[in-house]
Design a protein around this motif. Structure first.
Motif, PDB file in Angstrom:
ATOM      1  N   ARG A  25       0.883  -1.180   0.000  1.00  0.00           N
ATOM      2  CA  ARG A  25       0.000   0.000   0.000  1.00  0.00           C
ATOM      3  C   ARG A  25       0.912   1.218   0.000  1.00  0.00           C
ATOM      4  NH1 ARG A  25      -1.765   3.501   3.916  1.00  0.00           N
ATOM      5  NH2 ARG A  25      -3.908   4.343   3.747  1.00  0.00           N
ATOM      6  N   VAL A  26       1.087   1.828  -1.166  1.00  0.00           N
ATOM      7  CA  VAL A  26       2.181   2.781  -1.330  1.00  0.00           C
ATOM      8  C   VAL A  26       1.716   4.189  -1.704  1.00  0.00           C
ATOM      9  CG1 VAL A  26       3.749   0.918  -2.007  1.00  0.00           C
ATOM     10  CG2 VAL A  26       2.592   2.254  -3.779  1.00  0.00           C
ATOM     11  N   LEU A  46      11.959   6.321  -9.430  1.00  0.00           N
ATOM     12  CA  LEU A  46      10.690   6.049  -8.762  1.00  0.00           C
ATOM     13  C   LEU A  46      10.924   5.876  -7.274  1.00  0.00           C
ATOM     14  CD1 LEU A  46       7.834   3.626  -9.761  1.00  0.00           C
ATOM     15  CD2 LEU A  46       9.077   3.177  -7.636  1.00  0.00           C
ATOM     16  N   MET A  47       9.981   6.397  -6.481  1.00  0.00           N
ATOM     17  CA  MET A  47       9.953   6.106  -5.049  1.00  0.00           C
ATOM     18  C   MET A  47       8.522   5.740  -4.651  1.00  0.00           C
ATOM     19  SD  MET A  47      10.590   8.403  -1.609  1.00  0.00           S
ATOM     20  CE  MET A  47      12.352   8.117  -1.350  1.00  0.00           C
ATOM     21  N   ASP A  48       8.326   4.490  -4.243  1.00  0.00           N
ATOM     22  CA  ASP A  48       7.086   4.026  -3.637  1.00  0.00           C
ATOM     23  C   ASP A  48       7.338   3.827  -2.147  1.00  0.00           C
ATOM     24  OD1 ASP A  48       5.335   3.973  -5.763  1.00  0.00           O
ATOM     25  OD2 ASP A  48       5.634   1.862  -6.235  1.00  0.00           O
ATOM     26  N   TYR A  49       6.476   4.429  -1.339  1.00  0.00           N
ATOM     27  CA  TYR A  49       6.648   4.352   0.113  1.00  0.00           C
ATOM     28  C   TYR A  49       5.406   3.742   0.747  1.00  0.00           C
ATOM     29  CZ  TYR A  49       6.849   6.013   4.987  1.00  0.00           C
ATOM     30  OH  TYR A  49       6.826   6.097   6.359  1.00  0.00           O
ATOM     31  N   HIS A  69      11.546  -6.779 -15.546  1.00  0.00           N
ATOM     32  CA  HIS A  69      12.185  -5.468 -15.484  1.00  0.00           C
ATOM     33  C   HIS A  69      13.384  -5.462 -16.423  1.00  0.00           C
ATOM     34  CE1 HIS A  69       9.785  -3.782 -12.336  1.00  0.00           C
ATOM     35  NE2 HIS A  69      10.170  -4.641 -11.416  1.00  0.00           N
ATOM     36  N   ARG A  70      13.702  -4.292 -16.933  1.00  0.00           N
ATOM     37  CA  ARG A  70      14.935  -4.092 -17.724  1.00  0.00           C
ATOM     38  C   ARG A  70      15.372  -2.640 -17.613  1.00  0.00           C
ATOM     39  NH1 ARG A  70      15.695  -5.756 -24.070  1.00  0.00           N
ATOM     40  NH2 ARG A  70      16.315  -7.736 -23.092  1.00  0.00           N
ATOM     41  N   GLY A  71      16.684  -2.431 -17.537  1.00  0.00           N
ATOM     42  CA  GLY A  71      17.240  -1.087 -17.693  1.00  0.00           C
ATOM     43  C   GLY A  71      17.498  -0.311 -16.420  1.00  0.00           C
ATOM     44  N   PHE A  72      17.243  -0.930 -15.245  1.00  0.00           N
ATOM     45  CA  PHE A  72      17.411  -0.199 -13.991  1.00  0.00           C
ATOM     46  C   PHE A  72      17.589  -1.187 -12.846  1.00  0.00           C
ATOM     47  CE2 PHE A  72      12.961  -1.095 -14.497  1.00  0.00           C
ATOM     48  CZ  PHE A  72      12.468  -1.323 -13.225  1.00  0.00           C
ATOM     49  N   GLU A  73      17.627  -0.653 -11.620  1.00  0.00           N
ATOM     50  CA  GLU A  73      17.755  -1.472 -10.422  1.00  0.00           C
ATOM     51  C   GLU A  73      16.578  -1.198  -9.490  1.00  0.00           C
ATOM     52  OE1 GLU A  73      22.298  -1.984  -9.440  1.00  0.00           O
ATOM     53  OE2 GLU A  73      21.856   0.156  -9.578  1.00  0.00           O
ATOM     54  N   THR A  74      16.112  -2.232  -8.804  1.00  0.00           N
ATOM     55  CA  THR A  74      15.123  -2.034  -7.746  1.00  0.00           C
ATOM     56  C   THR A  74      15.823  -2.171  -6.401  1.00  0.00           C
ATOM     57  OG1 THR A  74      14.459  -4.370  -7.566  1.00  0.00           O
ATOM     58  CG2 THR A  74      13.292  -3.019  -9.184  1.00  0.00           C
ATOM     59  N   VAL A  75      15.517  -1.230  -5.503  1.00  0.00           N
ATOM     60  CA  VAL A  75      16.089  -1.252  -4.159  1.00  0.00           C
ATOM     61  C   VAL A  75      14.931  -1.220  -3.170  1.00  0.00           C
ATOM     62  CG1 VAL A  75      17.611  -0.098  -2.513  1.00  0.00           C
ATOM     63  CG2 VAL A  75      18.139  -0.009  -4.963  1.00  0.00           C
ATOM     64  N   THR A  76      14.807  -2.269  -2.381  1.00  0.00           N
ATOM     65  CA  THR A  76      13.720  -2.385  -1.409  1.00  0.00           C
ATOM     66  C   THR A  76      14.304  -2.331  -0.005  1.00  0.00           C
ATOM     67  OG1 THR A  76      12.497  -3.776  -2.971  1.00  0.00           O
ATOM     68  CG2 THR A  76      11.740  -3.759  -0.687  1.00  0.00           C
ATOM     69  N   GLN A 130      10.404   1.258  -1.804  1.00  0.00           N
ATOM     70  CA  GLN A 130      11.053   0.721  -2.998  1.00  0.00           C
ATOM     71  C   GLN A 130      11.450   1.871  -3.914  1.00  0.00           C
ATOM     72  OE1 GLN A 130       9.691  -1.889  -6.634  1.00  0.00           O
ATOM     73  NE2 GLN A 130      10.582  -3.234  -5.093  1.00  0.00           N
ATOM     74  N   LEU A 131      12.703   1.801  -4.357  1.00  0.00           N
ATOM     75  CA  LEU A 131      13.260   2.779  -5.294  1.00  0.00           C
ATOM     76  C   LEU A 131      13.590   2.092  -6.606  1.00  0.00           C
ATOM     77  CD1 LEU A 131      15.795   4.237  -2.730  1.00  0.00           C
ATOM     78  CD2 LEU A 131      13.823   5.498  -3.600  1.00  0.00           C
ATOM     79  N   TRP A 132      13.390   2.798  -7.705  1.00  0.00           N
ATOM     80  CA  TRP A 132      13.953   2.392  -8.984  1.00  0.00           C
ATOM     81  C   TRP A 132      15.131   3.318  -9.265  1.00  0.00           C
ATOM     82  CZ3 TRP A 132       9.659   1.263 -13.181  1.00  0.00           C
ATOM     83  CH2 TRP A 132       8.813   0.254 -12.700  1.00  0.00           C
ATOM     84  N   VAL A 133      16.304   2.713  -9.422  1.00  0.00           N
ATOM     85  CA  VAL A 133      17.525   3.473  -9.693  1.00  0.00           C
ATOM     86  C   VAL A 133      17.897   3.259 -11.156  1.00  0.00           C
ATOM     87  CG1 VAL A 133      19.926   3.846  -9.056  1.00  0.00           C
ATOM     88  CG2 VAL A 133      18.280   3.146  -7.304  1.00  0.00           C
ATOM     89  N   ASN A 134      17.906   4.330 -11.926  1.00  0.00           N
ATOM     90  CA  ASN A 134      18.191   4.244 -13.350  1.00  0.00           C
ATOM     91  C   ASN A 134      19.636   3.805 -13.592  1.00  0.00           C
ATOM     92  OD1 ASN A 134      17.756   4.467 -16.100  1.00  0.00           O
ATOM     93  ND2 ASN A 134      17.939   6.691 -16.159  1.00  0.00           N
ATOM     94  N   LEU A 135      19.846   3.150 -14.711  1.00  0.00           N
ATOM     95  CA  LEU A 135      21.195   2.789 -15.153  1.00  0.00           C
ATOM     96  C   LEU A 135      21.541   3.620 -16.386  1.00  0.00           C
ATOM     97  CD1 LEU A 135      21.048  -1.118 -14.903  1.00  0.00           C
ATOM     98  CD2 LEU A 135      22.372   0.405 -13.434  1.00  0.00           C
TER      99      LEU A 135
END
Length: 296
Positions: A25-26, A46-49, A69-76, A130-135
């Motif tokens: 629930r973000v 992206l930032m989902d909180y 997913h393609r092209g970036f990193e997810t950080v949870t 959760q963050l999406w960090v671009n590459l």
């Protein structure tokens, strides 16, 4: 080195929440909930909180099923509750309070994430980011990888006079470095301050920077307040930031060197051109992202 304090450009209240799958629930601070330009927090896309939320017990773990997913990193980052992860390269893990899952999707991966089974069975408070960090373009097709970072793996900077501590995930806080490897310069740390503590730190003036108030309430540079669940976007001027905890507080601080490249995002893919998005869908259909069972 500048002596100028880095001022808040915006202090953003949490946007209305929405569900991602049935387990998250973000509040989406960016890009969807933004009122600033798409690249303003680059390399963070992206930032989902998931602010603190009580999930009732469930026999079937809640979460998000298999997706690419393609092209970036997810950080949870987990603050309350437990999160499990599986991907099509055989990586899996569970993180609980203080832990981080750092997945490099790179050239393409399938993954699923959900509440850990025992946590689901018992229910309880759940809080995560959760963050999406671009590459950058040169690394978008790098091989997928997975970094499991537990609370005890963090770099710890202890503040004087029992004021709290910084838990460093990536980059550095003063002299202490974090364990995560990154493709571009990034600082990411949880700053935990006891009530009444005032702490000053510096971030590269050329980095985009923001701060999520995960818990508590703080004053910034002595003149503006930010409450729990608010996101602070900082100006790109000056280096020093001073925060004072008006109550026991936890701050997620992010800064990074912006990636000055075109962005073409579509669904679960983050690329530079439309043609690369089309190619991603074609590769997905051809099975180039691997295989992963839906069942959990």
């Amino acid at each position: 080195m500048s002596d100028t304090y880095r001022k808040p450009e915006q202090i953003m209240a949490p946007p209305p929440p929405h569900m991602v799958g049935d387990g998250f629930r973000v509040h989406n601070f960016f890009p969807g909930g933004r009122n600033f330009e798409l690249s303003r927090m680059s390399p963070f896309f992206l930032m989902d909180y998931n602010s603190k939320y009580e999930f009732p017990p469930s026999a079937k773990p809640r979460g998000v099923g298999v997706h690419p997913h393609r092209g970036f990193e997810t950080v949870t980052i987990a603050y309350q509750g437990k999160i499990a992860h599986h991907d099509s390269y055989g990586n899996s893990g569970v993180i609980d309070k203080g832990g981080v899952q750092w997945m490099t999707a790179g050239s393409g991966v399938l993954h699923k994430e959900y509440h850990e089974k025992e946590f689901s069975k018992n229910g309880g408070p759940f809080q995560m980011v959760q963050l999406w960090v671009n590459l950058p373009a040169e690394h978008k097709m790098t091989g997928p990888k997975y970094q499991a970072i537990n609370a005890e793996d963090m770099g710890i900077y202890s503040l004087p006079n029992n004021g709290g501590r910084a838990e460093v995930i990536a980059g550095a806080y003063k002299s202490v470095k974090g364990p995560a490897s990154t493709f571009t310069p990034i600082n990411m740390f949880n700053l935990k301050l006891n009530k009444g503590t005032e702490e000053s730190f510096e971030l590269n003036e050329n980095h985009n920077a923001g701060m999520l108030v995960v818990e508590g309430n703080v004053s910034i540079n002595g003149n503006e307040n930010a409450a729990a669940d608010h996101f602070v976007l900082f100006e790109n001027k000056g280096e020093k930031i001073k925060v004072r905890a008006n109550e026991n507080s936890t701050l997620l601080v992010l800064s990074g060197e912006p990636i000055h490249e075109p962005i073409f995002a579509h669904g679960p893919f983050l690329m530079n051109t439309r043609a690369e998005i089309v190619q991603a869908f074609e590769d997905l259909e051809k099975g180039k992202f691997g295989q992963l069972e839906e069942s959990i």
